[in-house]
Write an enzyme that holds these catalytic residues in place. Structure first.
Site, short mmCIF file in Angstrom:
data_model
loop_
_atom_site.label_atom_id
_atom_site.label_comp_id
_atom_site.label_asym_id
_atom_site.label_seq_id
_atom_site.Cartn_x
_atom_site.Cartn_y
_atom_site.Cartn_z
N ARG A 33 0.83 -1.21 0.00
CA ARG A 33 0.00 0.00 0.00
C ARG A 33 0.87 1.26 0.00
NH1 ARG A 33 -4.61 -2.09 4.25
NH2 ARG A 33 -2.83 -2.41 5.61
N ASP A 128 0.66 -0.36 8.39
CA ASP A 128 0.84 0.75 7.44
C ASP A 128 -0.40 1.59 7.19
OD1 ASP A 128 -0.61 -1.15 6.11
OD2 ASP A 128 0.64 -1.18 4.32
N ASP A 129 -1.53 1.21 7.77
CA ASP A 129 -2.74 2.01 7.56
C ASP A 129 -3.18 2.72 8.84
OD1 ASP A 129 -3.51 -0.16 9.04
OD2 ASP A 129 -5.30 -0.60 7.86
N ASP A 207 -3.51 -12.63 15.99
CA ASP A 207 -4.08 -11.81 17.08
C ASP A 207 -5.06 -12.60 17.94
OD1 ASP A 207 -5.64 -11.72 14.80
OD2 ASP A 207 -6.06 -9.57 14.91
N SER A 238 -8.81 -7.77 6.24
CA SER A 238 -10.11 -7.85 6.91
C SER A 238 -11.07 -6.93 6.16
CB SER A 238 -9.99 -7.46 8.36
OG SER A 238 -9.46 -6.16 8.47
#
Ligand code: NAG
Ligand code: NAG
Ligand code: NAG
Length: 363
Positions: A33, A128-129, A207, A238
């Site tokens: 991204r 990264d988001d 997670d 997701s």
């Protein structure tokens, strides 16, 4: 789902090393991204010391455009590449979750780099988001000594799963909590924890694996009332629905708190269990209708007791809280207590006094 299956025993050896206990590496997890520039720009904007917070961007995927963006940050960051780009053998019924397998492989490699090759003692993981708040670094700097001191803590997270505008007290940006729910989304761990986890790191769904009692071992994280991180990305592994319905409403703190000037020892287990938990159970008990009809004639905090899973589920829906459980733990809960605000009043959803611990069948 295969996430309890342990990954290969790889015989990976840890360097014996001296590391500076106040240096915190920021590990940015990247792939394909180019919008990572937004994340890195904020990190660099708010970082005061490159020595104290070295940034390592670990990139999976071969994606030239993203690589160029990362490279453009020059020596402000360190750019590393996950070398193993082989396709992963994914059980056929999990094919559509292929991305989760790649993420788990990437995390494992990247964390080994941070703690072993680069020999850092502590890391904050950022995807990264993620946008970070102005006091993101102060927050981790101030909570690090608490994390190092208290063996019942295993992470500090920048994220409040219930951090929507209506559910938080924006007048109290310095408020922090302990939580039994592993939040992720901008979180700090020590090398010691990684040495424990790397040996059994899962092939996927890392997670939820972390949230399993076999890993969590009763430990808690610190989390803020007002999030210090917020995801801006919709496109990812997701699905985007969750972003539209929930994540985009999380409030990112704007007023920097100089956390290092505050005494945060109230977060240590003994103090917290006496003070916070004591305070919750001293709060008068009310029910939802009394709140809704404004029948309560004071502005003090109140407590609503739940007894069963369905009890709690319907309360979380009424208040607009996250309503899911992982390994029986509701999001943000500490000893079963969920703290939030309703019409500017502090409300605690709390189990009855004789609570026996989380029930993993609640899901
Ligand atoms: C450890 O790191 C801190 C923060 O970057 C720095 O102030 C300190 O001098 C370092 N200590 C040593 C022994 O290098
Ligand atoms: C151990 O640390 C050294 C020096 O920091 C590094 O060059 C080496 O790659 C590390 N070993 C492993 C297995 O990562
Ligand atoms: C921090 O607060 C605790 C009580 O919560 C107190 O015992 C301790 O002395 C305080 N530390 C400092 C440096 O003020």
């Amino acid at each position: 789902m295969g996430f309890f299956k342990e990954s290969y025993e790889d015989g990976y050896q840890f360097n014996k090393s001296n590391f500076n206990t106040s240096t915190v590496a920021v590990l940015v997890i990247a792939c394909n991204r180019p919008s990572i520039s937004r994340c890195l720009n904020k990190l660099l904007k708010y970082r005061k010391s490159k020595e104290q917070f070295p940034i390592i961007v670990s990139q999976d995927c071969i994606h030239e455009r993203t690589s160029q963006v990362i490279k453009s940050f020059g020596s402000e960051i360190t750019h590393i590449h996950q070398p193993d780009q082989k396709e992963i053998k994914v059980p056929s019924k999990e094919k559509k979750f292929n991305g989760y397998f790649k993420i788990a492989r990437h995390y494992k490699w990247a964390l080994n780099q941070v703690f072993n090759t680069y020999n850092y003692g502590t890391a904050v993981i950022v995807e990264d988001d993620l946008d970070v708040a102005p006091d993101f670094f102060e927050y981790f700097k101030a909570t690090l000594p608490i994390l190092q001191k208290d063996r019942t803590l295993w992470c500090v997270s920048a994220w409040n799963d219930n951090g929507k505008f209506a559910l938080i007290d924006r007048n109290d940006p310095k408020l922090l909590y302990r939580t039994d729910f592993f939040p992720g989304l901008g979180w700090m761990l020590t090398r010691e924890l990684w040495i424990e986890l790397h040996k059994k790191w899962p092939n996927s769904y890392w997670d939820d694996w972390m949230r399993h009692p076999d890993q969590r071992k009763g430990r808690s994280c610190i989390r803020p009332e007002l999030s210090r991180s917020k995801t801006f990305g919709k496109i990812g592994v997701s699905n985007g629905l969750f972003y539209d319905k929930h994540l985009k409403f999380i409030y990112l703190n704007e007023v920097p708190v100089d956390f290092t000037k505050f005494n945060l020892t109230y977060l240590l287990k003994n103090e917290y269990d006496n003070n916070f938990v004591g305070h919750v159970y001293k709060a008068p008990q009310v029910n939802y209708n009394e709140l809704k009809t404004k029948a309560i004639k004071h502005n003090d905090p109140v407590r609503i007791t739940y007894y069963t899973k369905n009890n709690l589920k319907s309360l979380t829906k009424l208040f607009g809280l996250m309503d899911d459980f992982k390994s029986g733990v509701p999001r943000t809960a500490y000893k079963g207590i969920i703290s939030f605000t309703y019409e500017n009043r502090r409300v605690y959803l709390a189990p009855s006094n004789d609570w026996k611990g989380y029930d993993p069948t609640w899901q």
